[in-house]
Write a protein that holds these residues in place. Sequence first.
Motif, PDB file in Angstrom:
ATOM      1  N   UNK A 104       0.824  -1.197   0.000  1.00 10.68           N
ATOM      2  CA  UNK A 104       0.000   0.000   0.000  1.00 10.68           C
ATOM      3  C   UNK A 104       0.863   1.254   0.000  1.00 10.68           C
ATOM      4  N   UNK A 105       0.196   2.403   0.009  1.00  7.90           N
ATOM      5  CA  UNK A 105       0.887   3.691  -0.021  1.00  7.90           C
ATOM      6  C   UNK A 105       0.729   4.386   1.328  1.00  7.90           C
ATOM      7  N   UNK A 106       1.593   5.355   1.573  1.00 16.17           N
ATOM      8  CA  UNK A 106       1.483   6.190   2.756  1.00 16.17           C
ATOM      9  C   UNK A 106       1.021   7.566   2.279  1.00 16.17           C
ATOM     10  N   UNK A 107       0.000   8.105   2.919  1.00 20.78           N
ATOM     11  CA  UNK A 107      -0.511   9.425   2.582  1.00 20.78           C
ATOM     12  C   UNK A 107      -0.264  10.366   3.751  1.00 20.78           C
ATOM     13  N   UNK A 108       0.415  11.479   3.467  1.00 21.59           N
ATOM     14  CA  UNK A 108       0.640  12.522   4.459  1.00 21.59           C
ATOM     15  C   UNK A 108      -0.386  13.618   4.198  1.00 21.59           C
ATOM     16  N   UNK A 109      -1.316  13.794   5.141  1.00 24.19           N
ATOM     17  CA  UNK A 109      -2.385  14.774   4.984  1.00 24.19           C
ATOM     18  C   UNK A 109      -1.946  16.092   5.628  1.00 24.19           C
ATOM     19  N   UNK A 110      -1.853  17.139   4.810  1.00 28.83           N
ATOM     20  CA  UNK A 110      -1.337  18.428   5.259  1.00 28.83           C
ATOM     21  C   UNK A 110      -2.317  19.098   6.221  1.00 28.83           C
ATOM     22  N   UNK A 111      -1.780  19.557   7.345  1.00 31.95           N
ATOM     23  CA  UNK A 111      -2.529  20.331   8.340  1.00 31.95           C
ATOM     24  C   UNK A 111      -1.734  21.608   8.579  1.00 31.95           C
ATOM     25  N   UNK A 112      -2.280  22.743   8.125  1.00 35.59           N
ATOM     26  CA  UNK A 112      -1.577  24.002   8.305  1.00 35.59           C
ATOM     27  C   UNK A 112      -1.785  24.473   9.734  1.00 35.59           C
ATOM     28  N   UNK A 113      -0.673  24.747  10.398  1.00 37.48           N
ATOM     29  CA  UNK A 113      -0.693  25.158  11.800  1.00 37.48           C
ATOM     30  C   UNK A 113      -0.191  26.594  11.906  1.00 37.48           C
ATOM     31  N   UNK A 114      -0.803  27.350  12.796  1.00 33.00           N
ATOM     32  CA  UNK A 114      -0.330  28.705  13.082  1.00 33.00           C
ATOM     33  C   UNK A 114      -0.022  28.783  14.571  1.00 33.00           C
ATOM     34  N   UNK A 115       0.890  29.665  14.958  1.00 33.56           N
ATOM     35  CA  UNK A 115       1.222  29.770  16.381  1.00 33.56           C
ATOM     36  C   UNK A 115       0.010  30.204  17.198  1.00 33.56           C
ATOM     37  N   UNK A 116      -0.182  29.596  18.358  1.00 40.11           N
ATOM     38  CA  UNK A 116      -1.294  29.972  19.239  1.00 40.11           C
ATOM     39  C   UNK A 116      -1.086  31.374  19.788  1.00 40.11           C
ATOM     40  N   UNK A 117       0.164  31.713  20.017  1.00 44.22           N
ATOM     41  CA  UNK A 117       0.497  33.037  20.549  1.00 44.22           C
ATOM     42  C   UNK A 117       1.601  33.621  19.674  1.00 44.22           C
ATOM     43  N   UNK A 118       1.337  34.769  19.070  1.00 39.82           N
ATOM     44  CA  UNK A 118       2.305  35.396  18.175  1.00 39.82           C
ATOM     45  C   UNK A 118       3.243  36.312  18.945  1.00 39.82           C
TER      46      UNK A 118
END
Length: 175
Positions: A139-153
């Motif tokens: 089978x294949x491996x799928x990397x599902x993109x999750x865009x993350x932003x800093x909780x505190x800037x």
Amino acid sequence: MPTPRPRSRSASRTRSGAAAGRSPGPDGSPRRYDVNVPAGVVDGQRIRLAGQGNPGVVGGPSGDLYLVVRLAPHPRFRVEGRDIVLDLPVAAWEAALGGPVPLDTPGGPVHVDVPAGTSSGRRLRLRGRGLPNPRGRPGDLYAEVKIMVPAKLTEPERRLFEELGEASRFNPREG
């Protein structure tokens, strides 16, 4: 670099007559089995233990015992058939600009090339890095993109995001 193939695993299980809804072993106690679970088994697959079932009728041979494989959930990996799916957290600038991103896989760490302009939810495929298949291609491996932003800037981060917001004409709510 190919994914290392999992080896066969050995499992030891006790079959309780009461739990199975059938009579226990000849002496009334539960029976214990040592089972080789071959590499590449999938959820729901049956493993046959020939001659390990209940005794036959009128002194006939014992029947077969079938074990149904159930894969326990993993905190990071999801199995879909022979494919493995995992989340790939990326920073907003990595998704926008693209580039190599490190990823821990069951076969070891790799770098995935994230294309520029990638949005959350996009699946990046790593061919042949899923579960092995004894009868063909793995089978294949799928990397599902999750865009993350800093909780505190930090202040510099806040200024840069505000500057980007003023300079950009991009509106994700418009088609």
